[in-house]
Design a protein around this motif. Sequence first.
Motif, short mmCIF file in Angstrom:
data_model
loop_
_atom_site.label_atom_id
_atom_site.label_comp_id
_atom_site.label_asym_id
_atom_site.label_seq_id
_atom_site.Cartn_x
_atom_site.Cartn_y
_atom_site.Cartn_z
N PRO A 155 0.82 -1.23 0.00
CA PRO A 155 0.00 0.00 0.00
C PRO A 155 0.85 1.27 0.00
N ASN A 173 -7.76 6.76 1.10
CA ASN A 173 -8.66 5.97 0.24
C ASN A 173 -8.46 6.31 -1.23
N TRP A 181 -4.91 -3.14 -1.10
CA TRP A 181 -5.03 -3.87 0.17
C TRP A 181 -5.24 -5.36 -0.10
N LEU A 184 -1.98 -6.89 -0.55
CA LEU A 184 -1.35 -7.12 0.76
C LEU A 184 -1.82 -8.44 1.36
#
Length: 301
Positions: A155, A173, A181, A184
Motif C-alpha cells: 500500500p 482511500n 489492500w 497485501l
Amino acid sequence: MSPAAPRSRLSLYLDLIRWDRPAGWLLLLWPTLASLWIAADGWPGWHLLAVFTLGTILMRSAGCCVNDVADRDFDKHVKRTANRPVTSGAVSVKEALLLGAGLALLAFGLVLTTNATTIMLSFAALAVALVYPYAKRVVAMPQAVLGVAFSFGIPMAFSASLGGTSFSLEALNAAVPLSAWALLVANLFWVLAYDTEYAMVDRDDDIRIGIKTSALTLGRFDVIGVMAFYLIYLAAWTWLGLRFGLGKYFIAGVVVAAAQVAWHYSLIRERSREGCFKAFRQNHWLGFAVFVGTVVDLALR
C-alpha cells in the motif's frame, strides 16, 4: 592454538542486521517493487525505486535488531540462533536498539521525500513491525502478523505513486485502492508459506521453549498447509494482476513461480531441517519471478 581475535563492532553490527543473508530483505523487496510498477503502470522513476529499495533494506535491518532483542532469551536455547550477537552478549541490548532506531530513522528520512499519505502509512508499518517479535508469545500463527509487516510496502508503493497530499482517510482511500489492500492480503499468504517452512526447521526447539508458530499449530498438516498458502497466494495474485490489466508475460512469471512451489514441496515433504531451510532461503526467487513477469508485461504491452 592462539585464541581468536575479538571481532570489530562493525563486524558484529553487520552480523546483527544479517548483512550476509540478503534473502530476508529480498522477500520484502520483490512484492513491493511489483506493486510499485503496477501502481505506476510501468517504470516508477529512479526516486521511488531508490526510496523503496533502500527503505526495504533499512527496515528489514532495523527489524532484525528489534527481533533479536525480543527473542534473546529464547534464541540462546536454539543451536541455530545461540550465537547471534545480542543473544551471546557480544552486542548489548542498548546497542542493538540504538542501531535499530538509527536505521529506522534513515528509512523514515526516505519516506519524508514522498508524500503525506505515505508518511502516515509508515507509522502503521512501524507499529506492526514492532509488534511482530512479541506475537509469537500469544498468537497461534504469528507468521500472519509477520505477513502484514512484510507486505506493508505494497500500500505504501501505491500511495507514493498515486499521491496523497494530506494526513486524512480521504487522501488514503484515494491513493490506496481496495485492490492494493487485496494485494497485501494475497502476499500475506506467501509469507505464511515461507515462514512456516522456516518454523519447521526449529520445530523441536520451539516445542521445548514454548514459542507459538504456524508449524506447530498446523501439526501434521504443516506440509499441506504450506502448499495451500502458496496456492492461495498465486491464485489471488494472478487474479488481481489480471484485474490490473496484466497479461501473458505476467502469467509466465506466475507459472515459473508455481514450478518453484512444486520444487519446494519436494524439499519439505520429508520435513528435514536441511530441506525446509533450503526452501525458505530460496523463496526470494519465487517473488523475483512474479516481479520480472510484471515488469516485462508492463514494458511490452
